[in-house]
Each structure stands twice: as C-alpha cells, then as structure tokens.
Design a protein around this motif. Sequence first.
Motif, PDB file in Angstrom:
ATOM      1  N   VAL A 210       0.841  -1.204   0.000  1.00  0.00           N
ATOM      2  CA  VAL A 210       0.000   0.000   0.000  1.00  0.00           C
ATOM      3  C   VAL A 210       0.872   1.248   0.000  1.00  0.00           C
ATOM      4  O   VAL A 210       0.644   2.188  -0.777  1.00  0.00           O
ATOM      5  N   VAL A 211       1.886   1.260   0.863  1.00  0.00           N
ATOM      6  CA  VAL A 211       2.776   2.426   0.961  1.00  0.00           C
ATOM      7  C   VAL A 211       3.503   2.667  -0.351  1.00  0.00           C
ATOM      8  O   VAL A 211       3.617   3.806  -0.819  1.00  0.00           O
ATOM      9  N   ILE A 212       4.000   1.595  -0.976  1.00  0.00           N
ATOM     10  CA  ILE A 212       4.791   1.768  -2.196  1.00  0.00           C
ATOM     11  C   ILE A 212       3.914   2.209  -3.349  1.00  0.00           C
ATOM     12  O   ILE A 212       4.339   2.993  -4.214  1.00  0.00           O
ATOM     13  N   ALA A 213       2.667   1.733  -3.402  1.00  0.00           N
ATOM     14  CA  ALA A 213       1.752   2.183  -4.456  1.00  0.00           C
ATOM     15  C   ALA A 213       1.447   3.672  -4.295  1.00  0.00           C
ATOM     16  O   ALA A 213       1.456   4.427  -5.279  1.00  0.00           O
ATOM     17  N   LEU A 214       1.171   4.100  -3.076  1.00  0.00           N
ATOM     18  CA  LEU A 214       0.904   5.515  -2.824  1.00  0.00           C
ATOM     19  C   LEU A 214       2.147   6.363  -3.088  1.00  0.00           C
ATOM     20  O   LEU A 214       2.043   7.496  -3.582  1.00  0.00           O
ATOM     21  N   THR A 215       3.312   5.815  -2.769  1.00  0.00           N
ATOM     22  CA  THR A 215       4.563   6.523  -3.044  1.00  0.00           C
ATOM     23  C   THR A 215       4.777   6.674  -4.539  1.00  0.00           C
ATOM     24  O   THR A 215       5.219   7.730  -5.017  1.00  0.00           O
ATOM     25  N   ALA A 216       4.482   5.620  -5.297  1.00  0.00           N
ATOM     26  CA  ALA A 216       4.628   5.669  -6.755  1.00  0.00           C
ATOM     27  C   ALA A 216       3.696   6.722  -7.353  1.00  0.00           C
ATOM     28  O   ALA A 216       4.096   7.488  -8.247  1.00  0.00           O
ATOM     29  N   ILE A 217       2.464   6.762  -6.861  1.00  0.00           N
ATOM     30  CA  ILE A 217       1.509   7.766  -7.344  1.00  0.00           C
ATOM     31  C   ILE A 217       2.032   9.172  -7.036  1.00  0.00           C
ATOM     32  O   ILE A 217       1.962  10.073  -7.877  1.00  0.00           O
ATOM     33  N   THR A 218       2.579   9.344  -5.840  1.00  0.00           N
ATOM     34  CA  THR A 218       3.141  10.641  -5.447  1.00  0.00           C
ATOM     35  C   THR A 218       4.301  11.027  -6.344  1.00  0.00           C
ATOM     36  O   THR A 218       4.417  12.185  -6.770  1.00  0.00           O
ATOM     37  N   GLY A 219       5.181  10.056  -6.648  1.00  0.00           N
ATOM     38  CA  GLY A 219       6.311  10.332  -7.523  1.00  0.00           C
ATOM     39  C   GLY A 219       5.869  10.753  -8.904  1.00  0.00           C
ATOM     40  O   GLY A 219       6.455  11.658  -9.517  1.00  0.00           O
ATOM     41  N   ASP A 220       4.837  10.103  -9.404  1.00  0.00           N
ATOM     42  CA  ASP A 220       4.291  10.443 -10.716  1.00  0.00           C
ATOM     43  C   ASP A 220       3.709  11.856 -10.709  1.00  0.00           C
ATOM     44  O   ASP A 220       3.967  12.666 -11.609  1.00  0.00           O
ATOM     45  N   LEU A 221       2.909  12.154  -9.690  1.00  0.00           N
ATOM     46  CA  LEU A 221       2.302  13.480  -9.597  1.00  0.00           C
ATOM     47  C   LEU A 221       3.351  14.565  -9.363  1.00  0.00           C
ATOM     48  O   LEU A 221       3.210  15.687  -9.853  1.00  0.00           O
ATOM     49  N   PHE A 222       4.409  14.209  -8.643  1.00  0.00           N
ATOM     50  CA  PHE A 222       5.485  15.168  -8.378  1.00  0.00           C
ATOM     51  C   PHE A 222       6.132  15.615  -9.681  1.00  0.00           C
ATOM     52  O   PHE A 222       6.325  16.809  -9.923  1.00  0.00           O
ATOM     53  N   GLU A 223       6.472  14.648 -10.532  1.00  0.00           N
ATOM     54  CA  GLU A 223       7.104  15.008 -11.809  1.00  0.00           C
ATOM     55  C   GLU A 223       6.118  15.751 -12.705  1.00  0.00           C
ATOM     56  O   GLU A 223       6.492  16.677 -13.422  1.00  0.00           O
ATOM     57  N   SER A 224       4.845  15.338 -12.670  1.00  0.00           N
ATOM     58  CA  SER A 224       3.828  16.043 -13.451  1.00  0.00           C
ATOM     59  C   SER A 224       3.698  17.493 -13.008  1.00  0.00           C
ATOM     60  O   SER A 224       3.558  18.403 -13.837  1.00  0.00           O
ATOM     61  N   LYS A 225       3.744  17.710 -11.700  1.00  0.00           N
ATOM     62  CA  LYS A 225       3.678  19.067 -11.163  1.00  0.00           C
ATOM     63  C   LYS A 225       4.877  19.885 -11.622  1.00  0.00           C
ATOM     64  O   LYS A 225       4.739  21.061 -12.013  1.00  0.00           O
ATOM     65  N   MET A 226       6.036  19.275 -11.611  1.00  0.00           N
ATOM     66  CA  MET A 226       7.247  19.962 -12.036  1.00  0.00           C
ATOM     67  C   MET A 226       7.156  20.352 -13.510  1.00  0.00           C
ATOM     68  O   MET A 226       7.486  21.484 -13.893  1.00  0.00           O
ATOM     69  N   LYS A 227       6.705  19.422 -14.352  1.00  0.00           N
ATOM     70  CA  LYS A 227       6.577  19.708 -15.783  1.00  0.00           C
ATOM     71  C   LYS A 227       5.524  20.787 -16.036  1.00  0.00           C
ATOM     72  O   LYS A 227       5.708  21.649 -16.896  1.00  0.00           O
ATOM     73  N   ARG A 228       4.431  20.729 -15.295  1.00  0.00           N
ATOM     74  CA  ARG A 228       3.364  21.722 -15.482  1.00  0.00           C
ATOM     75  C   ARG A 228       3.867  23.112 -15.099  1.00  0.00           C
ATOM     76  O   ARG A 228       3.545  24.104 -15.770  1.00  0.00           O
ATOM     77  N   GLU A 229       4.652  23.189 -14.036  1.00  0.00           N
ATOM     78  CA  GLU A 229       5.225  24.473 -13.627  1.00  0.00           C
ATOM     79  C   GLU A 229       6.131  25.045 -14.712  1.00  0.00           C
ATOM     80  O   GLU A 229       6.231  26.265 -14.878  1.00  0.00           O
ATOM     81  N   LEU A 230       6.801  24.140 -15.457  1.00  0.00           N
ATOM     82  CA  LEU A 230       7.746  24.573 -16.486  1.00  0.00           C
ATOM     83  C   LEU A 230       7.109  24.618 -17.876  1.00  0.00           C
ATOM     84  O   LEU A 230       7.785  24.907 -18.858  1.00  0.00           O
ATOM     85  N   GLY A 231       5.795  24.299 -17.964  1.00  0.00           N
ATOM     86  CA  GLY A 231       5.081  24.366 -19.232  1.00  0.00           C
ATOM     87  C   GLY A 231       5.446  23.278 -20.214  1.00  0.00           C
ATOM     88  O   GLY A 231       5.450  23.506 -21.428  1.00  0.00           O
ATOM     89  N   LEU A 232       5.748  22.073 -19.707  1.00  0.00           N
ATOM     90  CA  LEU A 232       6.167  20.961 -20.560  1.00  0.00           C
ATOM     91  C   LEU A 232       5.206  19.787 -20.423  1.00  0.00           C
ATOM     92  O   LEU A 232       4.603  19.576 -19.366  1.00  0.00           O
ATOM     93  N   LYS A 233       5.098  18.998 -21.498  1.00  0.00           N
ATOM     94  CA  LYS A 233       4.274  17.792 -21.469  1.00  0.00           C
ATOM     95  C   LYS A 233       5.097  16.578 -21.052  1.00  0.00           C
ATOM     96  O   LYS A 233       4.658  15.744 -20.258  1.00  0.00           O
ATOM     97  N   ASP A 234       6.308  16.448 -21.608  1.00  0.00           N
ATOM     98  CA  ASP A 234       7.201  15.344 -21.292  1.00  0.00           C
ATOM     99  C   ASP A 234       8.594  15.888 -20.999  1.00  0.00           C
ATOM    100  O   ASP A 234       8.961  16.980 -21.461  1.00  0.00           O
ATOM    101  N   SER A 235       9.381  15.097 -20.282  1.00  0.00           N
ATOM    102  CA  SER A 235      10.758  15.511 -20.006  1.00  0.00           C
ATOM    103  C   SER A 235      11.659  15.293 -21.207  1.00  0.00           C
ATOM    104  O   SER A 235      12.724  15.892 -21.318  1.00  0.00           O
TER     105      SER A 235
END
Length: 268
Positions: A210-235
């Motif tokens: 459960v913890v690792i699944a929630l952590t994975a979701i957080t990691g995904d959203l974290f990078e998405s947030k970073m890309k959105r802040e920088l105006g990018l779709k993909d790295s």
Amino acid sequence: MLTKRILSSIVGIIILFACIITGTIPFISLILLLTIIAIYEYNRMLPVKSGKNFFLMTTFSIFIISYTYLSNRGLIDNVFPALVYLYLIVYFIFHFLFIKNNFLESLSYNTFGLIYIAGGFSFLLFLREFSTAPFNKTTALWLVLLATWASDTGGYFIGRFLGSHKLAEEISPNKTIEGAIGSVLLTIIVVGIYMLYFGYYSFYWFIYAVVIALTAITGDLFESKMKRELGLKDSGDLIPGHGGILDRFDTLLFTAPVTYFFLVHLLV
C-alpha cells in the motif's frame, strides 16, 4: 500509442534484466547512463539555461553513484563524514567558480536535481546488494521493480478503461481515483505473490504494498507538477510511448528510497 508503450516497456525490461543478472559493473554502468540522461533532460527543462549546470550536475552525480558503489563494497565507510564534508566544500566552490549569473538559482536547481535524480537512482545500487534474510543477491531490487511496475501498470490500465473521477486534475488531468485504486490493488497482489514465493509473507508486506503504491503515485504526480510548472508535457522523447527517462523512472526515484528504508527498519 499503447503499442509503442508496451513494446518500449518490453525492450526496457530486457535491457534492465540483462544488466542486473550479468553483474554489478553492467548494472552500475546502466545506472550511470540513466542518471546522466535524466540530468540532461532535467537541465533542459530548467528556466536557467547553462551548459555549466549540466557539467556540474553530471560530475557530482558520477561522484554520488561511485560513492554508493564503493560504500556497498565496504571500501570507504570509515571516511564517510570527512568525504561528505569535502564533497560539499568542493560542490560549493565549483558553483562559485563556474556560475557567474543566476548563482543562487543554479545552486538551488542543481542541488535539488542531485538529490532527486542521482540520490534516487543510487538507492537501486543499495537494493541490488541488500542481503538481509529473506533477501539475497538481487531479490530486494526485484521487489521494488515489480512493486513499482505493478503500481504503474494497475494505475495506467484501470485508469484508462474504468477511470472517471479525477484524482488531481490541476496537476495531471489523466490521473483518476479508479486508477489509483487499481494501482494499490495490483501492487498488493504482485508483492503478495512475490513474498509468498520466498515463504515470508506477513501483514508487513501488505503495508509495504500500500505504501509503495501511494509513493509511486506521489512520484508520478510530483514530476507532473514539475513539468506543469515549467510548461512541458514530457521531459524528453527518448522512449516511444513514455517520453523521457524522467517520465519512465519518476515513480522509481521515489519508491527505491522508501523500499530501502522500509527493509532496513523492518529486517535489520
């Protein structure tokens, strides 16, 4: 798109599997390569553009990965405090000498990038050498890989075909609550089967899943947030159907450290 994604995943798994089973040197070489490419992508995303940033981050990332390898081999444990202190001094001096403009911004971006990318990848080396029972050789590494892939796969397919309620629309419009539930459920199943294979299943591994699944979701959203802040779709566009290295490994950069500390505090 889906076909490209599946084919890219298969090729990536074959390469990773080959590097893991053929020894430490091929694996650390792969980690170094992934780290350098991820840093290139990260540096290209930044609003502060400087080739010197890439040089500095690459140089110190190689140091971090190399230090992790040597530490795993028990070669430099006795000089850890002095080496870290020396590393920080050299790190700041290099920035002072090479970065003439946007000094504080570059220092902040680079420091974060090193922790996020080089730090995250270095935990895969720790897990490859983790040998506390019931784990030995590469079994702890496969645990985090399988758990993370299960989380990503469950989230992607359940979200794609059944998702209707947005999870974090302002960060990642395609993420759904149903996908998150699928991520958790598939991770529980895969981790359960993996640990039952070793005859070592307990309620702790349910918690871990459960913890690792929630952590994975957080990691995904974290990078998405970073890309959105920088105006990018993909790295980047290195991996067909996935994007760049950061897009493919964003969850693993979070789950690897969490897995390592979970195992250390549970088993050691």
